[in-house]
Design a protein around this motif. Structure first.
Motif, PDB file in Angstrom:
ATOM      1  N   ALA A  18      87.227   1.100  27.532  1.00 44.98           N
ATOM      2  CA  ALA A  18      87.502   2.541  27.567  1.00 44.98           C
ATOM      3  C   ALA A  18      87.202   3.183  26.216  1.00 44.98           C
ATOM      4  O   ALA A  18      86.652   4.293  26.151  1.00 44.98           O
ATOM      5  N   LEU A  19      87.564   2.511  25.148  1.00 49.01           N
ATOM      6  CA  LEU A  19      87.248   3.028  23.821  1.00 49.01           C
ATOM      7  C   LEU A  19      85.740   3.095  23.600  1.00 49.01           C
ATOM      8  O   LEU A  19      85.229   4.058  23.003  1.00 49.01           O
ATOM      9  N   ALA A  20      85.014   2.079  24.064  1.00 44.03           N
ATOM     10  CA  ALA A  20      83.556   2.095  23.939  1.00 44.03           C
ATOM     11  C   ALA A  20      82.967   3.300  24.663  1.00 44.03           C
ATOM     12  O   ALA A  20      82.051   3.967  24.151  1.00 44.03           O
ATOM     13  N   ASP A  21      83.491   3.607  25.854  1.00 38.65           N
ATOM     14  CA  ASP A  21      83.017   4.775  26.603  1.00 38.65           C
ATOM     15  C   ASP A  21      83.306   6.061  25.848  1.00 38.65           C
ATOM     16  O   ASP A  21      82.475   6.986  25.822  1.00 38.65           O
ATOM     17  N   THR A  22      84.490   6.148  25.240  1.00 39.33           N
ATOM     18  CA  THR A  22      84.848   7.348  24.467  1.00 39.33           C
ATOM     19  C   THR A  22      83.903   7.536  23.291  1.00 39.33           C
ATOM     20  O   THR A  22      83.455   8.650  22.994  1.00 39.33           O
ATOM     21  N   ILE A  23      83.588   6.454  22.603  1.00 34.55           N
ATOM     22  CA  ILE A  23      82.680   6.521  21.450  1.00 34.55           C
ATOM     23  C   ILE A  23      81.292   6.981  21.899  1.00 34.55           C
ATOM     24  O   ILE A  23      80.663   7.843  21.259  1.00 34.55           O
ATOM     25  N   ARG A  24      80.799   6.439  23.009  1.00 32.34           N
ATOM     26  CA  ARG A  24      79.484   6.843  23.526  1.00 32.34           C
ATOM     27  C   ARG A  24      79.465   8.328  23.865  1.00 32.34           C
ATOM     28  O   ARG A  24      78.498   9.042  23.567  1.00 32.34           O
ATOM     29  N   GLU A  25      80.548   8.798  24.480  1.00 31.84           N
ATOM     30  CA  GLU A  25      80.611  10.213  24.871  1.00 31.84           C
ATOM     31  C   GLU A  25      80.639  11.123  23.652  1.00 31.84           C
ATOM     32  O   GLU A  25      79.927  12.131  23.596  1.00 31.84           O
ATOM     33  N   LEU A  26      81.455  10.770  22.642  1.00 30.77           N
ATOM     34  CA  LEU A  26      81.575  11.608  21.452  1.00 30.77           C
ATOM     35  C   LEU A  26      80.289  11.620  20.627  1.00 30.77           C
ATOM     36  O   LEU A  26      80.009  12.602  19.921  1.00 30.77           O
ATOM     37  N   LEU A  27      79.510  10.553  20.709  1.00 27.86           N
ATOM     38  CA  LEU A  27      78.250  10.479  19.964  1.00 27.86           C
ATOM     39  C   LEU A  27      77.048  10.821  20.836  1.00 27.86           C
ATOM     40  O   LEU A  27      75.907  10.805  20.344  1.00 27.86           O
ATOM     41  N   ASP A  28      77.310  11.140  22.111  1.00 26.79           N
ATOM     42  CA  ASP A  28      76.230  11.444  23.057  1.00 26.79           C
ATOM     43  C   ASP A  28      75.184  10.327  23.041  1.00 26.79           C
ATOM     44  O   ASP A  28      73.987  10.555  22.892  1.00 26.79           O
ATOM     45  N   ALA A  29      75.698   9.094  23.164  1.00 28.62           N
ATOM     46  CA  ALA A  29      74.825   7.904  23.124  1.00 28.62           C
ATOM     47  C   ALA A  29      75.229   6.993  24.273  1.00 28.62           C
ATOM     48  O   ALA A  29      75.957   6.009  24.079  1.00 28.62           O
ATOM     49  N   PRO A  30      74.789   7.273  25.479  1.00 28.74           N
ATOM     50  CA  PRO A  30      75.270   6.548  26.662  1.00 28.74           C
ATOM     51  C   PRO A  30      74.945   5.051  26.674  1.00 28.74           C
ATOM     52  O   PRO A  30      75.636   4.283  27.338  1.00 28.74           O
ATOM     53  N   ASP A  31      73.930   4.622  25.947  1.00 26.00           N
ATOM     54  CA  ASP A  31      73.555   3.203  25.950  1.00 26.00           C
ATOM     55  C   ASP A  31      74.023   2.469  24.689  1.00 26.00           C
ATOM     56  O   ASP A  31      73.638   1.314  24.461  1.00 26.00           O
ATOM     57  N   LEU A  32      74.844   3.110  23.882  1.00 25.34           N
ATOM     58  CA  LEU A  32      75.260   2.529  22.603  1.00 25.34           C
ATOM     59  C   LEU A  32      76.103   1.263  22.799  1.00 25.34           C
ATOM     60  O   LEU A  32      77.032   1.237  23.609  1.00 25.34           O
ATOM     61  N   ASN A  33      75.777   0.245  22.036  1.00 22.11           N
ATOM     62  CA  ASN A  33      76.637  -0.937  21.912  1.00 22.11           C
ATOM     63  C   ASN A  33      77.400  -0.793  20.592  1.00 22.11           C
ATOM     64  O   ASN A  33      76.828  -1.007  19.523  1.00 22.11           O
ATOM     65  N   PRO A  34      78.667  -0.417  20.626  1.00 24.11           N
ATOM     66  CA  PRO A  34      79.396  -0.159  19.370  1.00 24.11           C
ATOM     67  C   PRO A  34      79.615  -1.408  18.523  1.00 24.11           C
ATOM     68  O   PRO A  34      80.046  -1.296  17.376  1.00 24.11           O
ATOM     69  N   ASP A  35      79.324  -2.583  19.074  1.00 23.70           N
ATOM     70  CA  ASP A  35      79.433  -3.807  18.282  1.00 23.70           C
ATOM     71  C   ASP A  35      78.190  -4.060  17.421  1.00 23.70           C
ATOM     72  O   ASP A  35      78.192  -4.970  16.591  1.00 23.70           O
ATOM     73  N   SER A  36      77.138  -3.259  17.621  1.00 23.79           N
ATOM     74  CA  SER A  36      75.903  -3.437  16.860  1.00 23.79           C
ATOM     75  C   SER A  36      75.856  -2.426  15.711  1.00 23.79           C
ATOM     76  O   SER A  36      75.676  -1.226  15.952  1.00 23.79           O
ATOM     77  N   PRO A  37      76.013  -2.861  14.458  1.00 27.71           N
ATOM     78  CA  PRO A  37      75.960  -1.923  13.331  1.00 27.71           C
ATOM     79  C   PRO A  37      74.672  -1.099  13.279  1.00 27.71           C
ATOM     80  O   PRO A  37      74.744   0.117  13.046  1.00 27.71           O
ATOM     81  N   PRO A  38      73.467  -1.692  13.482  1.00 25.11           N
ATOM     82  CA  PRO A  38      72.260  -0.854  13.440  1.00 25.11           C
ATOM     83  C   PRO A  38      72.276   0.249  14.504  1.00 25.11           C
ATOM     84  O   PRO A  38      71.923   1.400  14.218  1.00 25.11           O
ATOM     85  N   GLU A  39      72.669  -0.098  15.741  1.00 22.98           N
ATOM     86  CA  GLU A  39      72.735   0.915  16.795  1.00 22.98           C
ATOM     87  C   GLU A  39      73.754   1.989  16.450  1.00 22.98           C
ATOM     88  O   GLU A  39      73.516   3.192  16.654  1.00 22.98           O
ATOM     89  N   LEU A  40      74.891   1.563  15.919  1.00 29.21           N
ATOM     90  CA  LEU A  40      75.948   2.520  15.587  1.00 29.21           C
ATOM     91  C   LEU A  40      75.513   3.446  14.457  1.00 29.21           C
ATOM     92  O   LEU A  40      75.765   4.666  14.505  1.00 29.21           O
ATOM     93  N   LEU A  41      74.832   2.905  13.448  1.00 28.56           N
ATOM     94  CA  LEU A  41      74.344   3.748  12.353  1.00 28.56           C
ATOM     95  C   LEU A  41      73.365   4.798  12.866  1.00 28.56           C
ATOM     96  O   LEU A  41      73.419   5.974  12.454  1.00 28.56           O
ATOM     97  N   ARG A  42      72.470   4.394  13.782  1.00 29.34           N
ATOM     98  CA  ARG A  42      71.511   5.355  14.327  1.00 29.34           C
ATOM     99  C   ARG A  42      72.207   6.427  15.151  1.00 29.34           C
ATOM    100  O   ARG A  42      71.857   7.613  15.063  1.00 29.34           O
ATOM    101  N   ALA A  43      73.198   6.029  15.940  1.00 29.97           N
ATOM    102  CA  ALA A  43      73.927   7.003  16.758  1.00 29.97           C
ATOM    103  C   ALA A  43      74.706   7.972  15.879  1.00 29.97           C
ATOM    104  O   ALA A  43      74.756   9.184  16.165  1.00 29.97           O
ATOM    105  N   LEU A  44      75.305   7.469  14.816  1.00 29.28           N
ATOM    106  CA  LEU A  44      76.028   8.346  13.891  1.00 29.28           C
ATOM    107  C   LEU A  44      75.074   9.324  13.215  1.00 29.28           C
ATOM    108  O   LEU A  44      75.388  10.512  13.052  1.00 29.28           O
ATOM    109  N   ALA A  45      73.906   8.827  12.815  1.00 33.32           N
ATOM    110  CA  ALA A  45      72.931   9.697  12.156  1.00 33.32           C
ATOM    111  C   ALA A  45      72.483  10.810  13.102  1.00 33.32           C
ATOM    112  O   ALA A  45      72.342  11.973  12.682  1.00 33.32           O
ATOM    113  N   ARG A  46      72.251  10.471  14.379  1.00 33.25           N
ATOM    114  CA  ARG A  46      71.850  11.502  15.347  1.00 33.25           C
ATOM    115  C   ARG A  46      72.938  12.551  15.535  1.00 33.25           C
ATOM    116  O   ARG A  46      72.657  13.708  15.849  1.00 33.25           O
ATOM    117  N   ALA A  47      74.194  12.134  15.297  1.00 28.52           N
ATOM    118  CA  ALA A  47      75.313  13.074  15.420  1.00 28.52           C
ATOM    119  C   ALA A  47      75.575  13.809  14.108  1.00 28.52           C
ATOM    120  O   ALA A  47      76.565  14.530  13.993  1.00 28.52           O
TER     121      ALA A  47
END
Length: 563
Positions: A211-240
């Motif tokens: 559920a937390l992973a879904d919340t993070i994806r929604e807040l970052l508008d990144a539906p395919d984000l794997n929050p356990d992956s630092p590179p993916e998370l950094l890119r999603a944060l940058a887009r936000a």
């Protein structure tokens, strides 16, 4: 009297009677069969010998399995590693061939062992060391200690104490593994379920983490984000619109955005799942006992490491699962501000010793007006130990220097030696490893006339890094020696408490903290033994110098209640 064990408890065991110099006094006694070996060792133990063996892990776990405890030993592998680097002998006087059965790789970074000698290797290695080599190594070690005493009686005496304490530590580690830390699997499962949701039947994330992973994806508008992956998370944060250098919690806490709170919660729960989740529980606590696999002297400073299992970092979230057996209690003790007190003792800084006499050292610094408050005192002292030169910690250093010139000089002298590529040593004589050949080559190259400014800056950084290691080495390494002496004294005291079938015993150790599992009626005596052993350890290291080592001692049913 030393008694040397060679061979293997699973085959031919040979018992050699030797004198203090390692000279064989009589014909060896050959033993075969579990019953005969145990009987011979048990009968000999009644005379309180020092058992000499290739390594504690070669023999003692097997003896413990058969309910045979020994009082003292000489661990030749641990002794060999100490003698190779000790400051009590001239450099190179105790060399070791690359194929020597006593040699394992040094730890130049001070990092825990990833592979190497552990107490609980499944392969029986006792057969790999020839009996003549065991006897010869014991004689070499005894001769080396005698030379050290002849050269400098005080330094040699310290070395002798360190060798004895290190071997005693190996006995403690084996006993902790044997007895195990009492653990409730049921309570651990309840903690995980409450925090994460039910255990997934077919893998994947538990419900609350998902559920937390879904919340993070929604807040970052990144539906395919794997929050356990630092590179993916950094890119999603940058887009936000969130530009950060890393996804560490220290960096994220400085960001103001709705995603930060659920992201930090996710990282905390994900860490719990990966480090101490159900897989960890099934692997390390198959029954209601957690059995750490310690690596004695597993770091360059002499601190212990572990062979997996995370014993050096049991998080607060799961400590409620550590609970005493019925009719028993846990006696938990930790030393207050151990490393600063160690530096005060090493440097003979009476002002710092007085500031912490019988009380919280950090508060004592504040009360003496050295710094404004306890928080600043802790920050300043940690800066002194770890070489802070900037920020608030660096700004407080001049005050510490004025108040405690001897203590600060001790760590700064160690840092300067390290920056020059020289070895430093602990109070009892454990020597720090030197930088590798590449370090020295780069330092020399940076001093040439054709060296670039970038090379010189890099060389300066490398030198300061090794200086920080050396600065911390003397404090952390000597603190490890105090802890070894503490546990050795405590172990001997616990051996006479309780009843023969139910005595208190050490079940956990973490740098400056011990946990003893004791019969309820012996808990108060155990607490007294812990305090007495700590005071004795201080006297063993620093004699009559007025430095004390106050403890926080709690008698509890659950580990979580001790904090």
């Amino acid at each position: 009297m030393p008694l040397v064990l060679t061979g293997s408890p699973h085959g031919l065991t040979v018992l050699h009677e030797v004198d203090e110099a390692g000279t064989v006094l009589s014909e060896p006694v050959e033993l075969r069969g579990t019953e005969n070996i145990l009987r011979a060792i048990s009968e000999a133990e009644a005379a309180h010998p020092r058992w000499v063996w290739s390594g504690t892990n070669d023999w003692y776990p097997w003896l413990l399995e058969h309910n045979l405890r020994i009082e003292r030993c000489v661990d030749l592998r641990l002794g060999h590693a100490l003698l190779r680097l000790t400051s009590a002998l001239p450099a190179g006087e105790y060399p070791s061939a690359p194929d020597s059965p006593w040699t394992h790789e040094p730890f130049p970074s001070g990092a825990p062992v990833e592979q190497g000698l552990t107490l609980f290797d499944e392969v029986d290695r006792a057969d790999t060391v020839d009996a003549n080599e065991v006897l010869a190594e014991f004689a070499r070690q005894r001769a080396a200690v005698s030379r050290a005493v002849e050269r400098d009686q005080i330094a040699g005496g310290k070395l002798r104490l360190l060798l004895a304490a290190e071997s005693s530590g190996a006995l403690v580690a084996a006993e902790i593994h044997h007895f195990g830390l009492p653990w409730s699997r049921e309570e651990h499962d309840r903690i995980l379920t409450e925090a994460l949701g039910d255990r997934p039947r077919f893998g994947g994330r538990p419900a609350k983490l998902a559920a937390l992973a879904d919340t993070i994806r929604e807040l970052l508008d990144a539906p395919d984000l794997n929050p356990d992956s630092p590179p993916e998370l950094l890119r999603a944060l940058a887009r936000a619109g969130i530009s950060v250098p890393s996804t560490s919690k220290w960096v994220l806490r400085e960001i103001k955005h709705p995603v930060v709170e659920p992201l930090l919660r996710y990282k905390s729960l994900s860490r719990l799942l990966s480090a101490n989740g159900w897989v960890w529980l099934d692997t390390w606590v198959p029954e209601d006992r957690y059995r750490p696999e310690y690596v004695v002297a597993g770091t360059a400073t002499g601190r212990w490491a572990t062979n997996g299992g995370g014993a050096m970092q049991l998080p607060a979230q799961i400590r409620a699962a550590v609970r005493a057996d019925p009719g028993h209690l846990l006696v938990v003790a930790d030393a207050a501000q151990l490393e600063p007190r160690i530096i005060a003792g090493m440097s003979r800084d009476t002002a710092m010793a007085s500031a912490g006499a019988g009380k919280d050292l950090y508060q004592g610094l504040a009360d003496a007006g050295v710094v404004p408050g306890r928080a600043e005192a802790k920050l300043a002292m940690l800066g002194a130990l770890y070489g802070a030169t900037s920020g608030e910690s660096g700004a407080l250093m001049p005050r510490l220097k004025r108040a405690f010139p001897q203590a600060i000089a001790a760590v700064e002298n160690a840092a300067r030696e390290g920056e020059r590529g020289r070895s430093v040593n602990t109070w009892l004589g454990r020597g720090a490893p030197l930088p590798d050949a590449g370090w020295f080559e780069f330092q020399r190259a940076s001093g040439q006339v054709d060296a670039t400014d970038a090379m010189r800056r890099r060389a300066g950084t490398m030198a300061r890094d090794w200086g920080r290691f050396s600065r911390n080495f003397i404090a952390q390494g000597t603190a490890a020696e105090w802890a070894l002496c503490w546990m050795a004294g405590l172990r001997q005291r616990l051996a006479v408490l309780g009843t023969p079938g139910d005595r208190p015993h050490l079940v956990y150790f973490l740098h400056d903290e011990v946990v003893v599992h004791a019969p309820a009626e012996a808990a108060d005596e155990t607490a007294t033994a812990i305090r007495e052993a700590a005071a004795e350890a201080g006297r063993l290291l620093f004699g009559t110098f007025p430095i004390d080592f106050p403890l926080s001692v709690a008698i509890v049913e659950r580990y979580s209640e001790a904090k």
